[in-house]
Design an enzyme around this catalytic site. Structure first.
Site, mmCIF file in Angstrom:
data_model
loop_
_atom_site.group_PDB
_atom_site.id
_atom_site.type_symbol
_atom_site.label_atom_id
_atom_site.label_comp_id
_atom_site.label_asym_id
_atom_site.label_seq_id
_atom_site.Cartn_x
_atom_site.Cartn_y
_atom_site.Cartn_z
ATOM 1 N N GLY A 76 0.764 -1.242 0.000
ATOM 2 C CA GLY A 76 0.000 0.000 0.000
ATOM 3 C C GLY A 76 0.793 1.289 0.000
ATOM 4 O O GLY A 76 0.208 2.361 0.155
ATOM 5 N N TRP A 78 2.272 2.983 -2.435
ATOM 6 C CA TRP A 78 1.867 3.902 -3.511
ATOM 7 C C TRP A 78 0.461 4.440 -3.257
ATOM 8 O O TRP A 78 0.178 5.608 -3.530
ATOM 9 C CB TRP A 78 1.948 3.193 -4.867
ATOM 10 C CG TRP A 78 3.321 3.239 -5.457
ATOM 11 C CD1 TRP A 78 4.498 3.320 -4.788
ATOM 12 C CD2 TRP A 78 3.655 3.215 -6.854
ATOM 13 N NE1 TRP A 78 5.549 3.330 -5.666
ATOM 14 C CE2 TRP A 78 5.061 3.267 -6.933
ATOM 15 C CE3 TRP A 78 2.903 3.120 -8.020
ATOM 16 C CZ2 TRP A 78 5.734 3.253 -8.156
ATOM 17 C CZ3 TRP A 78 3.570 3.106 -9.240
ATOM 18 C CH2 TRP A 78 4.973 3.179 -9.306
ATOM 19 N N ASP A 99 -5.489 -5.716 -5.740
ATOM 20 C CA ASP A 99 -4.445 -6.725 -5.541
ATOM 21 C C ASP A 99 -5.092 -8.080 -5.303
ATOM 22 O O ASP A 99 -6.231 -8.162 -4.836
ATOM 23 C CB ASP A 99 -3.540 -6.362 -4.357
ATOM 24 C CG ASP A 99 -2.151 -6.978 -4.483
ATOM 25 O OD1 ASP A 99 -1.168 -6.236 -4.600
ATOM 26 O OD2 ASP A 99 -2.052 -8.225 -4.479
ATOM 27 N N ASP A 115 -8.396 -9.911 -9.412
ATOM 28 C CA ASP A 115 -7.359 -10.080 -10.422
ATOM 29 C C ASP A 115 -7.638 -9.095 -11.552
ATOM 30 O O ASP A 115 -8.651 -9.205 -12.235
ATOM 31 C CB ASP A 115 -7.401 -11.527 -10.939
ATOM 32 C CG ASP A 115 -6.294 -11.823 -11.944
ATOM 33 O OD1 ASP A 115 -5.527 -10.902 -12.295
ATOM 34 O OD2 ASP A 115 -6.213 -12.986 -12.384
ATOM 35 N N ASP A 139 3.243 -0.799 -9.593
ATOM 36 C CA ASP A 139 4.600 -1.103 -9.111
ATOM 37 C C ASP A 139 4.783 -2.618 -9.025
ATOM 38 O O ASP A 139 5.625 -3.115 -8.295
ATOM 39 C CB ASP A 139 4.829 -0.456 -7.742
ATOM 40 C CG ASP A 139 6.303 -0.423 -7.351
ATOM 41 O OD1 ASP A 139 7.156 -0.276 -8.240
ATOM 42 O OD2 ASP A 139 6.589 -0.563 -6.143
ATOM 43 N N LYS A 179 6.157 -0.234 -13.584
ATOM 44 C CA LYS A 179 7.527 -0.728 -13.410
ATOM 45 C C LYS A 179 7.920 -1.619 -14.579
ATOM 46 O O LYS A 179 7.155 -2.486 -15.010
ATOM 47 C CB LYS A 179 7.628 -1.532 -12.113
ATOM 48 C CG LYS A 179 9.028 -2.103 -11.852
ATOM 49 C CD LYS A 179 9.038 -3.018 -10.648
ATOM 50 C CE LYS A 179 8.955 -2.231 -9.370
ATOM 51 N NZ LYS A 179 9.059 -3.109 -8.169
#
Length: 226
Positions: A76, A78, A99, A115, A139, A179
């Site tokens: 958590g 971000w 998540d 998902d 990320d 990322k």
């Protein structure tokens, strides 16, 4: 303990028992990482919070009142930054964290344990937000096997999936941040992002570990949407 080149005390972890060398190195790196210590002091859930802080300070992605989606959000860090920057705890914006893992409550953040690769995920998100997003950020890192080519394919596949998700939920003018590793986004994905966004660049915040191949692709000015 010994001092490193900056004069800070360097903690060394002894090997022994059932601890593997890789575990020893990871623990040693965590104990000696100034961003890990800083995150604990300042109440952030992970050192990753500083990466988003640096990127946002430079490129101004997050503004009061925005709607933000954080993919692969746990634990958590971000989401914490996004909530503070858009003012969602004060009702000025929205932050939706997604998540597969559970995540503890964060003020101003709505968490959905789902998902994002599921076929109905974009529609479910749009319903939760009652509209489209201004920023989709990720990320996430794919699970690695140690086989370089396989891992690169997994990484690229995850970023491509996140980019596709973003294209289905972003407002015109929106931003996508994700990322990537090594040489950054692969050529095909980069070409797609350049078609879909007004500007695309790779960024590496100072808080990314220097020995890491981690980078981020930042795409701004989404041309699609509805």
């Amino acid at each position: 303990m010994a001092k490193d080149t900056t004069g800070r005390l360097h903690v060394q972890v002894k090997t022994g028992g059932k601890r593997k060398l890789s575990s020893k190195l990871w623990l040693e790196r965590q104990l000696n990482d100034p961003y890990v210590a800083k995150a604990k002091r300042e109440g952030y859930r992970s050192r990753a919070a500083y990466k988003l802080l640096e990127i946002d300070d430079k490129y101004r992605l997050l503004k009061p009142g925005m709607a933000v989606v954080d993919l692969g959000a746990a634990p958590g860090g971000w989401s914490q930054i996004a909530a503070r920057r858009v003012g969602s705890a004060e009702g000025k914006g929205k932050v939706i964290a997604i998540d597969l893992l559970e995540m503890g409550e964060i003020p101003g953040v709505t968490f959905a344990q789902l998902d994002f690769l599921a076929e109905d995920a974009p529609a479910r998100l749009l319903e939760m937000m009652d509209g489209r997003a201004d920023v989709v950020m990720s990320d996430m890192a794919a699970n690695t096997t140690g086989h370089r080519k396989t891992d690169q394919l997994r990484i690229v596949g995850l970023v491509e999936a996140a980019a596709l998700f973003a294209s289905e939920v972003l407002n015109p003018g929106g931003t996508f941040l994700a990322k990537v590793f090594q040489s950054g986004a692969d050529a095909e994905l980069l070409a797609q992002l350049k078609r879909d966004f007004a500007s695309v660049r790779h960024v590496k915040p100072a808080s990314s570990r220097q020995d890491s191949s981690e980078r981020y692709v930042l795409a701004m000015g989404f041309r699609g949407g509805a």
